[in-house]
Design a protein around this motif. Structure first.
Motif, PDB file in Angstrom:
ATOM      1  N   ILE A 135      55.154  -5.302  56.978  1.00 59.62           N
ATOM      2  CA  ILE A 135      53.694  -5.152  56.933  1.00 59.62           C
ATOM      3  C   ILE A 135      53.256  -4.331  58.145  1.00 59.62           C
ATOM      4  O   ILE A 135      53.543  -4.692  59.281  1.00 59.62           O
ATOM      5  CB  ILE A 135      53.006  -6.523  56.925  1.00 59.62           C
ATOM      6  N   ARG A 136      52.591  -3.234  57.875  1.00 56.54           N
ATOM      7  CA  ARG A 136      52.206  -2.331  58.953  1.00 56.54           C
ATOM      8  C   ARG A 136      50.773  -1.826  58.725  1.00 56.54           C
ATOM      9  O   ARG A 136      50.370  -1.571  57.605  1.00 56.54           O
ATOM     10  CB  ARG A 136      53.138  -1.111  59.003  1.00 56.54           C
ATOM     11  N   ALA A 137      50.053  -1.688  59.830  1.00 57.32           N
ATOM     12  CA  ALA A 137      48.755  -1.015  59.787  1.00 57.32           C
ATOM     13  C   ALA A 137      48.973   0.468  60.030  1.00 57.32           C
ATOM     14  O   ALA A 137      49.953   0.873  60.663  1.00 57.32           O
ATOM     15  CB  ALA A 137      47.816  -1.606  60.837  1.00 57.32           C
ATOM     16  N   GLU A 138      48.071   1.279  59.536  1.00 57.91           N
ATOM     17  CA  GLU A 138      48.168   2.725  59.698  1.00 57.91           C
ATOM     18  C   GLU A 138      47.247   3.179  60.823  1.00 57.91           C
ATOM     19  O   GLU A 138      46.066   2.828  60.836  1.00 57.91           O
ATOM     20  CB  GLU A 138      47.788   3.434  58.400  1.00 57.91           C
ATOM     21  N   PRO A 139      47.766   3.954  61.780  1.00 55.77           N
ATOM     22  CA  PRO A 139      46.862   4.494  62.813  1.00 55.77           C
ATOM     23  C   PRO A 139      45.886   5.469  62.183  1.00 55.77           C
ATOM     24  O   PRO A 139      46.257   6.284  61.327  1.00 55.77           O
ATOM     25  CB  PRO A 139      47.826   5.184  63.783  1.00 55.77           C
ATOM     26  N   VAL A 140      44.650   5.386  62.587  1.00 54.59           N
ATOM     27  CA  VAL A 140      43.611   6.223  62.004  1.00 54.59           C
ATOM     28  C   VAL A 140      42.911   6.982  63.127  1.00 54.59           C
ATOM     29  O   VAL A 140      42.652   6.425  64.200  1.00 54.59           O
ATOM     30  CB  VAL A 140      42.605   5.366  61.198  1.00 54.59           C
ATOM     31  N   PRO A 141      42.637   8.270  62.937  1.00 54.70           N
ATOM     32  CA  PRO A 141      41.958   9.040  64.003  1.00 54.70           C
ATOM     33  C   PRO A 141      40.480   8.692  64.080  1.00 54.70           C
ATOM     34  O   PRO A 141      39.913   8.060  63.187  1.00 54.70           O
ATOM     35  CB  PRO A 141      42.173  10.493  63.568  1.00 54.70           C
ATOM     36  N   ASP A 142      39.867   9.152  65.145  1.00 50.85           N
ATOM     37  CA  ASP A 142      38.430   8.914  65.362  1.00 50.85           C
ATOM     38  C   ASP A 142      37.643   9.936  64.540  1.00 50.85           C
ATOM     39  O   ASP A 142      37.674  11.142  64.816  1.00 50.85           O
ATOM     40  CB  ASP A 142      38.097   9.047  66.839  1.00 50.85           C
ATOM     41  N   ILE A 143      36.948   9.457  63.512  1.00 44.44           N
ATOM     42  CA  ILE A 143      36.139  10.355  62.677  1.00 44.44           C
ATOM     43  C   ILE A 143      34.655  10.076  62.870  1.00 44.44           C
ATOM     44  O   ILE A 143      33.841  10.449  62.015  1.00 44.44           O
ATOM     45  CB  ILE A 143      36.527  10.218  61.187  1.00 44.44           C
ATOM     46  N   GLY A 144      34.293   9.463  63.986  1.00 44.84           N
ATOM     47  CA  GLY A 144      32.879   9.198  64.252  1.00 44.84           C
ATOM     48  C   GLY A 144      32.037  10.465  64.317  1.00 44.84           C
ATOM     49  O   GLY A 144      31.013  10.585  63.622  1.00 44.84           O
ATOM     50  N   PRO A 145      32.424  11.472  65.125  1.00 46.63           N
ATOM     51  CA  PRO A 145      31.617  12.705  65.178  1.00 46.63           C
ATOM     52  C   PRO A 145      31.516  13.429  63.832  1.00 46.63           C
ATOM     53  O   PRO A 145      30.412  13.836  63.443  1.00 46.63           O
ATOM     54  CB  PRO A 145      32.353  13.553  66.234  1.00 46.63           C
ATOM     55  N   PRO A 146      32.614  13.594  63.073  1.00 48.50           N
ATOM     56  CA  PRO A 146      32.446  14.225  61.756  1.00 48.50           C
ATOM     57  C   PRO A 146      31.522  13.438  60.828  1.00 48.50           C
ATOM     58  O   PRO A 146      30.749  14.036  60.068  1.00 48.50           O
ATOM     59  CB  PRO A 146      33.879  14.288  61.204  1.00 48.50           C
ATOM     60  N   LEU A 147      31.594  12.110  60.876  1.00 50.11           N
ATOM     61  CA  LEU A 147      30.711  11.323  60.019  1.00 50.11           C
ATOM     62  C   LEU A 147      29.248  11.532  60.394  1.00 50.11           C
ATOM     63  O   LEU A 147      28.371  11.596  59.518  1.00 50.11           O
ATOM     64  CB  LEU A 147      31.078   9.837  60.119  1.00 50.11           C
ATOM     65  N   GLU A 148      28.969  11.636  61.689  1.00 45.92           N
ATOM     66  CA  GLU A 148      27.593  11.895  62.120  1.00 45.92           C
ATOM     67  C   GLU A 148      27.130  13.269  61.650  1.00 45.92           C
ATOM     68  O   GLU A 148      25.979  13.438  61.208  1.00 45.92           O
ATOM     69  CB  GLU A 148      27.509  11.797  63.642  1.00 45.92           C
ATOM     70  N   LEU A 149      28.006  14.256  61.707  1.00 39.25           N
ATOM     71  CA  LEU A 149      27.633  15.596  61.278  1.00 39.25           C
ATOM     72  C   LEU A 149      27.437  15.663  59.762  1.00 39.25           C
ATOM     73  O   LEU A 149      26.590  16.418  59.273  1.00 39.25           O
ATOM     74  CB  LEU A 149      28.703  16.593  61.718  1.00 39.25           C
ATOM     75  N   LEU A 150      28.210  14.866  59.021  1.00 47.10           N
ATOM     76  CA  LEU A 150      28.035  14.848  57.572  1.00 47.10           C
ATOM     77  C   LEU A 150      26.655  14.324  57.177  1.00 47.10           C
ATOM     78  O   LEU A 150      26.156  14.640  56.094  1.00 47.10           O
ATOM     79  CB  LEU A 150      29.121  13.977  56.928  1.00 47.10           C
ATOM     80  N   ALA A 151      26.060  13.515  58.046  1.00 48.59           N
ATOM     81  CA  ALA A 151      24.728  12.985  57.733  1.00 48.59           C
ATOM     82  C   ALA A 151      23.645  14.047  57.858  1.00 48.59           C
ATOM     83  O   ALA A 151      22.520  13.836  57.387  1.00 48.59           O
ATOM     84  CB  ALA A 151      24.419  11.803  58.652  1.00 48.59           C
ATOM     85  N   VAL A 152      23.956  15.180  58.477  1.00 43.88           N
ATOM     86  CA  VAL A 152      22.973  16.256  58.642  1.00 43.88           C
ATOM     87  C   VAL A 152      23.070  17.183  57.431  1.00 43.88           C
ATOM     88  O   VAL A 152      24.125  17.780  57.168  1.00 43.88           O
ATOM     89  CB  VAL A 152      23.242  17.041  59.942  1.00 43.88           C
TER      90      VAL A 152
END
Length: 796
Positions: free
Chosen positions: A69-86
């Protein structure tokens, strides 16, 4: 998990809570999961804490059997998500690549959670549906790992880039030709077409500038060489810039198209991103629980009950985890087997109390009427470590982390935690050691309530022992009356009698070997500890005359108390030794009993094997006998057939002789004269008969044998009676009668069982139903016994 104002940051630092979180965060798969773990703070909602710990315990139980059982490392997509809201915005290629990796991690995490749905429903509750895989596929086919848009993303882009390559080739070829046509004195040494200011140029000597003409874009440091764009290639350069601009317009169009493809999935992408981080956080906490062999405690189900507790920073873990020393040099150590009580936890070998050493577990169970634990004893005994361990275990549990606890532990939910540990002296604030302690006590008395946990180290120290003891006693009594759970350490002898005078206060100590003057770090509740100050001073070499003066100066009450404690400790050691002896004897007896049981089981198994083998041999013998009898019967019938078909007297006599011979051989077989493990043919019997001249001869028989002459029915009865027999007596009689009748090839068997209660009849019918040799059975006619008799027919 946080609680507003419940635990001050200074208390968390004092108890080295961040260092404990760092150990848990080391199990995270990615930096975002580790960062979330580091931000955990204690909660005060009992239901939320129970749910969090149950979720961790569920996944930890699975990890014991399924380490995949393993979790997957995930990158930081906070800035792209904020830009998608524009609206109308376009993401850069690098940002879209980051989203591609996040989509892949979300897809794998969702699949893993779906796989765990049956065995870990609490864990599977984190799952959300990720965005469609087509988006991830489109992004992967359109961008390379560096975020550059690939030619495959658009046919127009591919044509534009082809135009750029062709325009560049034409321009460079023309410049190469012009450079080659120049006089060698006009060319710069090692001249080649190069790029300056985004324009392709050739290097020439500054003296040839007027002859070549064109636009100068750069010059060398010595100004002897200039980089010029000849006028003949200016239009070619402009054409290249136009082709590049067309390429950039097409790249921007593709990026906008990809952004618009992702934008509708912004909410789903954000939820999937949160799922990945939450699962990484959960996996790290579960792996930590497995590493420290922790058990989820019961939350808010009763008074404090810590069983097999260990300091989280002393449980062996990765050598890479190093805790920085606290400013006061009094870091969290925990109850341990070596080292000093007041040191920071390190793994570099500079401190005897390193995390690589095994911690000594402790049990601390409070009765319903006990709220204050007063721990006394010598220095280096582990008192400070103990109270910090209790505080840290409670904080970790309320933060959703299973700490190093044994089973059947119970932790209350504390809405506030206070700690006065270490030297708070401050020259800048004009605070002495005692003043700093008094200020901390004032804050505690102002804010501590029945739902608080208070940790006090060396209460009453730093001033006159009499006054310090009186102040400490007053504080402890006040906190006890408020039902505040309090753990305090002290060296003051006056406080050791406080437990006998105040309900709710109980003494405790950490065991100390009086002979060797070394700590064992075992917690003893209900017994105050001796200070061993003079004994330690004697061992460290203080002059005997000084020690004699010191001993005479000890008040009589203190001396009597120390003598009483010494007697109690000696008695406790004796009882402990007896308990160990009894435990060893009990273990030995259990081992002996286990060996006897194992021997008995082995004998029973061998007996069953022998019985099974005997039954198998008996069945095999019956089958061989039946086979032999069938062959004998066939021989007799063949002889009878020849006799009936005989055409003359000589043939008839020969047939009669063969019949008589077969019958004699059959009887010899029945009487056991021929003892072989396998059945014999009539020819073998005839040969054996010739080897036994003394065997009795059968008198001549008439030409036609009586009916049944070929059946060995001498020992088989066609009727048996089970009346008057118990069930355990009737069963073997019926089984033997069935065996004899079947071996004798009887067509049927009458079983007389009577009517009575019907128990024997039921047994008979159960045995007949399970016997494959029985073709059918039923009750006899009314005039032949009716329901008191069962007639059995055998298979042929």
């Amino acid at each position: 998990m946080s609680v507003a104002g419940g635990v001050a940051p200074s208390v968390l630092d004092t108890l080295e809570f961040p260092a404990a979180l760092e150990r848990v965060a080391a199990h995270a798969a990615g930096p975002l999961g580790a960062a979330r773990l580091r931000r955990r703070t204690p909660a005060a909602d009992a239901e939320a804490i129970r749910a969090a710990l149950a979720q961790v315990a569920e996944l930890a139980a699975l990890l014991l059997h399924d380490d995949a059982i393993r979790a997957e490392p995930v990158p930081d997509i906070g800035p792209p998500l904020e830009l998608l809201a524009v609206a109308g915005s376009a993401l850069e290629g690098v940002q879209l690549v980051v989203l591609t990796r996040a989509l892949a991690a979300a897809r794998l995490t969702a699949a893993e959670l779906a796989r765990l749905a049956r065995d870990a429903p609490r864990t599977a509750a984190l799952r959300v549906d990720p965005p469609p895989k087509e988006i991830e596929t489109r992004l992967a086919h359109s961008l390379d790992a560096e975020g550059v848009v690939l030619d495959a993303a658009s046919r127009s882009l591919a044509r534009a880039r082809q135009g750029v390559r062709e325009a560049r080739q034409r321009l460079v070829a023309r410049l190469d030709a012009m450079l080659g046509a120049l006089d060698p004195t006009d060319r710069a040494p090692d001249a080649a077409v190069t790029l300056r200011g985004g324009r392709y140029v050739i290097p020439i000597r500054s003296t040839a500038r007027a002859r070549v003409g064109g636009i100068v874009h750069d010059e060398s440091a010595t100004r002897s060489t200039v980089f010029v764009e000849p006028p003949e290639v200016i239009e070619l350069g402009n054409a290249l810039r136009a082709a590049e601009a067309e390429e950039q317009r097409e790249v921007l169009r593709v990026l906008r198209e990809l952004t618009d493809l992702v934008r509708p999935q912004r909410a789903a992408l954000a939820a999937a991103w949160e799922m990945c981080i939450a699962f990484d956080d959960l996996c790290a906490r579960a792996r930590y629980a497995v590493e420290v062999n922790g058990f989820a405690p019961a939350i808010g189900a009763g008074p404090l009950a810590i069983r097999n507790g260990r300091h989280p920073l002393l449980v062996p873990s990765s050598p890479a985890l190093v805790s920085s020393p606290s400013p006061e040099g009094r870091g969290s150590q925990g109850v341990r087997t070596h080292g000093t009580e007041r040191g920071s936890v390190r793994t570099d070998g500079t401190n005897r109390g390193s995390a690589g050493e095994d911690a000594v577990p402790f049990d601390l169970v409070l009765a319903p009427d006990e709220v204050t634990i007063l721990v006394s004893g010598p220095n280096t005994g582990g008192k400070t470590v103990l109270i910090k361990a209790v505080g840290l275990l409670c904080l970790m549990a309320q933060s959703g982390i299973i700490p190093p606890l044994g089973p059947q532990s119970t932790l209350p939910v504390f809405d506030a935690v206070f700690a006065d540990i270490g030297d708070r002296q401050s020259i800048a604030a004009s605070l002495s050691t005692f003043s700093a302690h008094v200020a901390a006590l004032r804050d505690i008395l102002e804010h501590a309530t029945a739902g608080s946990l208070v940790l006090l180290d060396e209460i009453g120290s730093g001033t006159d022992p009499a006054e310090g003891g009186a102040l400490a006693a007053a504080v402890l009594r006040t906190l006890t009356r408020r039902r505040v759970v309090t753990l305090a350490t002290t060296h003051l002898g006056a406080l050791k009698q406080l437990a006998a005078q105040t309900v709710g206060i109980v003494n405790a100590s950490l065991q100390f070997e009086a002979e060797t003057l070394t700590p064992t770090y075992r917690l003893l509740k209900g017994v105050p500890g001796r200070s061993y100050g003079l004994a330690i001073a004697r061992r460290l070499g203080l002059p005997p005359d000084v020690l004699d003066l010191a001993e005479r100066a000890v008040p009589d009450a203190e001396r009597a108390l120390e003598a009483l404690l010494a007697t109690v400790e000696a008695r406790a050691r004796e009882l402990e030794a007896k308990q160990r002896e009894l435990a060893e004897r009990d273990t030995a007896l259990r081992e002996d009993a286990a060996r006897v049981d194992a021997r008995a089981e082995d004998l029973a198994r061998r007996e069953r094997e022998v019985t099974t083998r005997a039954q198998a041999l008996e069945r095999e013998a019956r089958e061989q006998t039946r086979a032999y009898l069938l062959e004998a019967r066939r021989k007799v019938e063949d002889a009878l057939g020849r006799a009936r078909a005989a055409v003359d007297e000589a043939t008839a006599r020969e047939a009669r002789r063969l019949v008589e011979k077969a019958i004699e051989d059959t009887e010899l077989r029945e009487k056991g004269n021929v003892k072989r493990e396998t059945w014999l043919s009539l020819e073998e019997l005839r040969r054996l008969k010739q080897e036994q001249p003394d065997a009795p001869r059968r008198p001549p028989s008439p030409a036609w044998p009586p009916a049944g002459a070929g059946r060995p029915a001498a020992t088989a009865a066609t009727e048996i009676s089970l009346r008057g027999l118990r069930l355990d007596e009737a069963e073997p009689v019926l089984v033997k009668a069935l065996d004899d009748a079947f071996a004798a090839d009887l067509p049927y068997l009458r079983v007389i069982h009577g009517k009575g209660t019907g128990a024997v009849r039921k047994l008979v019918h159960e045995l007949l139903s399970a016997d494959p040799r029985v073709k059918r059975f039923g009750f006899a006619p009314a005039n032949q016994g009716g329901h008191g008799v069962t007639i059995v027919e055998f298979t042929t």
